[in-house]
Structure formats: C-alpha cells, structure tokens
Enzyme design. Sequence first.
Site, short mmCIF file in Angstrom:
data_model
loop_
_atom_site.label_atom_id
_atom_site.label_comp_id
_atom_site.label_asym_id
_atom_site.label_seq_id
_atom_site.Cartn_x
_atom_site.Cartn_y
_atom_site.Cartn_z
N HIS A 180 0.84 -1.22 0.00
CA HIS A 180 0.00 0.00 0.00
C HIS A 180 0.86 1.25 0.00
O HIS A 180 0.50 2.26 -0.61
CB HIS A 180 -0.96 -0.01 1.19
N VAL B 264 0.70 3.88 -3.59
CA VAL B 264 0.09 5.21 -3.43
C VAL B 264 1.21 6.22 -3.20
O VAL B 264 1.89 6.18 -2.17
CB VAL B 264 -0.90 5.20 -2.24
N GLY C 34 4.12 6.26 -4.43
CA GLY C 34 5.44 5.65 -4.38
C GLY C 34 5.84 5.24 -2.97
O GLY C 34 5.15 5.55 -1.99
N ASP D 157 7.27 5.94 -0.13
CA ASP D 157 7.74 7.14 0.56
C ASP D 157 7.26 7.19 2.00
O ASP D 157 7.32 8.25 2.64
CB ASP D 157 7.25 8.39 -0.18
#
Length: 325
Positions: free
Chosen positions: A70, A74, A76, A78
């Site tokens: 997830h 969404v 990338g 990060d």
Amino acid sequence: MAMATSACQALLLFMAFAAAVLMSTASGTLQYNFYSSTCPNAEQAVRDATTMIISDDPTMGAALVRLFFHDCFVRGCDASILLDQSNSNPQPEKLAIPLRGYSAVDAIKAAVEAVCPGVVSCADILAYAARDSAMVSGGFSFPMPGGRRDGAASNLTDIFGSLPAPNMQVQALVQSFANKGLSAGDLVALSGAHSFGVTHCSFVTPRLYPAADPTLNATYAAALEQACPQGGAGGTVLNNNNFSDPNRLSNQYYRNLAAGEVLFTSDQTLTTDATTNKMAQDNAADPVGWMARFAGSMVKMGGIQVLTGHQGEIRRVCSATNSGS
Ligand code: HEM
Ligand SMILES: *[C@@H]1O[C@H](CO)[C@@H](O)[C@H](O)[C@H]1NC(C)=O
Ligand SMILES: *[C@@H]1O[C@H](CO)[C@@H](O)[C@H](O)[C@H]1NC(C)=O
Ligand SMILES: *[C@@H]1O[C@H](CO)[C@@H](O)[C@H](O)[C@H]1NC(C)=O
C-alpha cells in the site's frame, strides 16, 4: 531434507540477487547495502526486531507485507501510508483503509533509532521489514536495495485510482500494475501474498450473496457462507489461506486458485487469461521459482516513484513528518 532446503535457499538467494541487480541497474536509484557506511547494523536491526514481532504475533508478517504494497502503490514507496493526521495532512491515506501493523513499524523504527538515530528512513524500514517478513513467514530471503527517503504528504484521495480493488477483472489488474511499472508476471507473483494473513468478511460477501459466485468451489463457498453469514458482522476476519498455515507465505495460493478456493474476484480472475493462468500454474508447480519471482517483484515494487538523494527527509518517528505540522 535440511540440506536440500538450504541448497534451494542458496540458489534462491542467487536467483533473486541476479533479478534484483538488473532492476537496480534499470532504475539506477536505490542501492544494495545502502547503509553500509552510515549505519552498518541497520538491516540487522530491522531483521531482529521484525523476527521478534512475528514470533510474538505470527500474523504480523502479512500485515508488514501489505503495508509495503500500500505504501508503494500510493505516491510511491515514501512511507506516506504511515503518516497520522496533521494540519498539513488533514486526510492522510491511513484514514481510507484500515491496515494492521503500524505499531510494529514504530517498534522496528525505535530499534533502528537506538543504533543510528536519524539515519534510516521509514520507507526503507518498511521495505526491509517486508523482505524480512518473507524470510520469517516464507523461509526465503533476498537482498533489498535501500536509499528511499520519506515524503511529507499523505492524501487519502490518492488511494482511488492507485490501488487495485478486489472486484477487478484481470485486464484492469494488469493495467493497474502497468500504471506502476509492474508487469502481469509481477501481478501474479505478488498475488501469492494472499497465501497469508487475514481478510474481513465485507470483502468476501459480495461473492456469496444473493448467490454464490459460480467460480468458487461449492464446498468452499458453503464454508465461507458459514463464516460470513448474510447480514452478519462484516468485520469478522477470515484466514486468507484455509488449507495450510494462514501465517505461512507460500505458493499454496496458486493451488487454491486452481481449485476455486481463493477469496477475491481479483484472485480468481487470474485463471481467466491464458497468460496469467500459465504463470499461476508455473508458480503452483515450482515453489522455488515462485520465491525467486516474488523476490524480484518485491524489489521492483520497492522502486516505485521513490524519493532519493536530497529529496524528502529521514523521519525521526514514522507517524509524523519532522516538522510535525
Ligand atoms: C492484485 C490486487 C490486490 C487486491 C485487489 C488486494 C486486495 C486485498 C484485500 C481486499 C485484502 C483484505 C483486507 C482486509 O480485509 O482488511 C487484502 C489482504 C492482504 N493483501 Fe492484498 N490485494 C492485492 C494485491 C496484494 C499485493 C501485491 C500484496 C503484497 C505483495 C498483498 C498483500 C496482502 C496481504 C499480506 C493481506 C493480508 C493482510 C493482513 O493480514 O492484515 N495484496 N488484499
Ligand atoms: C488532497 O488531494 C485532493 C485531490 O487532488 C486535493 O483537492 C486536496 O487539496 C489534497 N489535500 C492536501 C492537504 O493536499
Ligand atoms: C471442492 O472442494 C472439495 C473439498 O476440498 C472437493 O472435494 C471437491 O472435489 C471440489 N470441487 C471441485 C469442483 O473442484
Ligand atoms: C476452514 O477450515 C476449517 C477447518 O478445516 C473449517 O471448519 C472451516 O469451515 C473452513 N473455513 C472456510 C471459510 O473454508
């Protein structure tokens, strides 16, 4: 037996490594042993903490792998999935879909901060923890490159159109993965993660009522109807894999698929396309081949839209940006 297993795993390490090196050459951003000079014990600290968490709660491996998926799909990889609500992020991603494992991530981050404060990103911690979950719950390991940095934003509207949905058919799933630079082979290999963990009845009842989806094995459908009665509590949890240990990440998923014994339309539909069906059959027949493909696809997923170099920041705690606003 023990020797055969370790020979398989050594081979797998090599195969996954070969696949992974090609990925990183292609993207040219993340690096293996990224923290070798800045925090030589980083990966070991993640591995030790993850191993302890899964030994305390064997369902946590699945939670950590899903968090990584997830996160990467969404905005990338990060660590945007980890941010709590704040003034600058009033509607973060985590409000959209209830995921498990946030406190496990906080515990892993704390263990890493104890050896090297302020050095290892939460995005890398998620990637390493997902890799180590495969080791603990699946019995295979592989190198995972690092160097991701943490983003400042998290917006639940980014979920829509980024994450595939459980009612999707194969063409839409292939497109959804292609939008992230992943192939049909990656889709099939990574769907094997549905061999472990849990699912709420609310995702399954659309396939049971008013009439059972005819692609479900009838015996299995009857058992699902027992577990998830019509109008019952959608929050009830089912094991993703009812045929072997639901805490074991394995290629059992592909045997369940062939038997009509998987939970979502997005699983079963993989058998309706000749290409993805052949891939699923290959994964069912060849556990070590599947492990290598899963490993390569996890590394590839871990490269989606990453922040590197001076982009983003290294969060001090995973649930908030350093400015905290
Ligand atoms: C192909 C499209 C996919 C769809 C539509 C999908 C959908 C879902 C849904 C609806 C659930 C149940 C959630 C719940 O009841 O709380 C679930 C669980 C899960 N998914 Fe997926 N998923 C997909 C791909 C993936 C991928 C690529 C991975 C990881 C590589 C993954 C890993 C998991 C895991 C481990 C769980 C169990 C989580 C837990 O135990 O808390 N899924 N998925
Ligand atoms: C979240 O995304 C929506 C849609 O793109 C946008 O209207 C909104 O301003 C964003 N929220 C923040 C806090 O950036
Ligand atoms: C459905 O599953 C049951 C129990 O595992 C098995 O006996 C039966 O043969 C299966 N039916 C089909 C059509 O595959
Ligand atoms: C799962 O397995 C148990 C024990 O074999 C069985 O009683 C139950 O009906 C199964 N549930 C589902 C949803 O298949």
